[in-house]
Design a protein around this motif. Structure first.
Motif, PDB file in Angstrom:
ATOM      1  N   ALA A 145      -5.798  25.483  37.499  1.00 15.65           N
ATOM      2  CA  ALA A 145      -4.746  24.646  36.903  1.00 15.65           C
ATOM      3  C   ALA A 145      -3.592  24.448  37.872  1.00 15.65           C
ATOM      4  N   LEU A 171      -8.759  24.775  29.276  1.00 10.72           N
ATOM      5  CA  LEU A 171      -8.570  24.382  30.672  1.00 10.72           C
ATOM      6  C   LEU A 171      -7.727  23.122  30.775  1.00 10.72           C
ATOM      7  N   ILE A 186      -8.807  30.282  35.673  1.00 14.72           N
ATOM      8  CA  ILE A 186      -8.278  29.066  35.055  1.00 14.72           C
ATOM      9  C   ILE A 186      -6.853  28.803  35.540  1.00 14.72           C
ATOM     10  N   ALA A 187      -6.045  29.852  35.663  1.00  9.54           N
ATOM     11  CA  ALA A 187      -4.667  29.691  36.146  1.00  9.54           C
ATOM     12  C   ALA A 187      -4.654  29.171  37.575  1.00  9.54           C
ATOM     13  N   GLY A 239      -2.471  26.134  27.542  1.00  3.89           N
ATOM     14  CA  GLY A 239      -3.831  26.524  27.172  1.00  3.89           C
ATOM     15  C   GLY A 239      -3.900  27.231  25.843  1.00  3.89           C
ATOM     16  N   SER A 262      -4.209  24.163  29.948  1.00  8.64           N
ATOM     17  CA  SER A 262      -3.660  24.925  31.069  1.00  8.64           C
ATOM     18  C   SER A 262      -3.225  24.000  32.194  1.00  8.64           C
ATOM     19  N   THR A 263      -4.040  22.989  32.473  1.00  7.46           N
ATOM     20  CA  THR A 263      -3.708  22.049  33.538  1.00  7.46           C
ATOM     21  C   THR A 263      -2.481  21.224  33.171  1.00  7.46           C
ATOM     22  N   SER A 309      -1.033  28.115  31.720  1.00  6.80           N
ATOM     23  CA  SER A 309      -2.166  28.613  30.934  1.00  6.80           C
ATOM     24  C   SER A 309      -1.700  29.271  29.649  1.00  6.80           C
ATOM     25  N   PHE A 358      -9.070  33.993  32.634  1.00  4.59           N
ATOM     26  CA  PHE A 358      -7.708  33.446  32.607  1.00  4.59           C
ATOM     27  C   PHE A 358      -7.136  33.308  34.013  1.00  4.59           C
ATOM     28  N   GLY A 417       0.327  27.965  37.318  1.00  6.88           N
ATOM     29  CA  GLY A 417      -0.931  28.008  36.577  1.00  6.88           C
ATOM     30  C   GLY A 417      -0.922  29.045  35.479  1.00  6.88           C
TER      31      GLY A 417
END
Length: 92
Positions: A18, A67, A14-15, A49, A70-71, A45, A11, A41
């Protein structure tokens, strides 16, 4: 079952991704700090997300759709934050 430490690390990565992608799309020239991108992000997320994962996958596992969500969430958060920041700077 996914290891909780691995999930937290996933996470976090990904954050970060993003937030930086959101900066490339809506933040150019606005001078966002790295911590602002990270916060955008994280918020993106959790909101985008999580929602897209639950809608399309039905779980909270890390997946490509998460993802993307999240973006999208980070783009929205960064755009709103940039607007708020601009409004408060111009009113000072």
């Amino acid at each position: 079952m996914v290891n909780p430490i691995s999930m937290l690390l996933g996470f976090t990565v990904i954050a970060l991704v993003a937030g930086f992608v959101a900066n490339l799309i809506v933040g150019k020239g606005k001078g966002f700090e790295t911590w602002e991108l990270f916060v955008a992000g994280i918020v993106g997320s959790f909101v985008g997300g999580t929602l897209l994962n639950l809608i399309f996958e039905g779980d909270l596992d890390i997946s490509p759709i998460g993802l993307i969500g999240s973006t999208i969430g980070a783009i929205i958060v960064l755009a709103v934050w940039g607007w708020v920041r601009m409004r408060t700077a111009s009113s000072s």
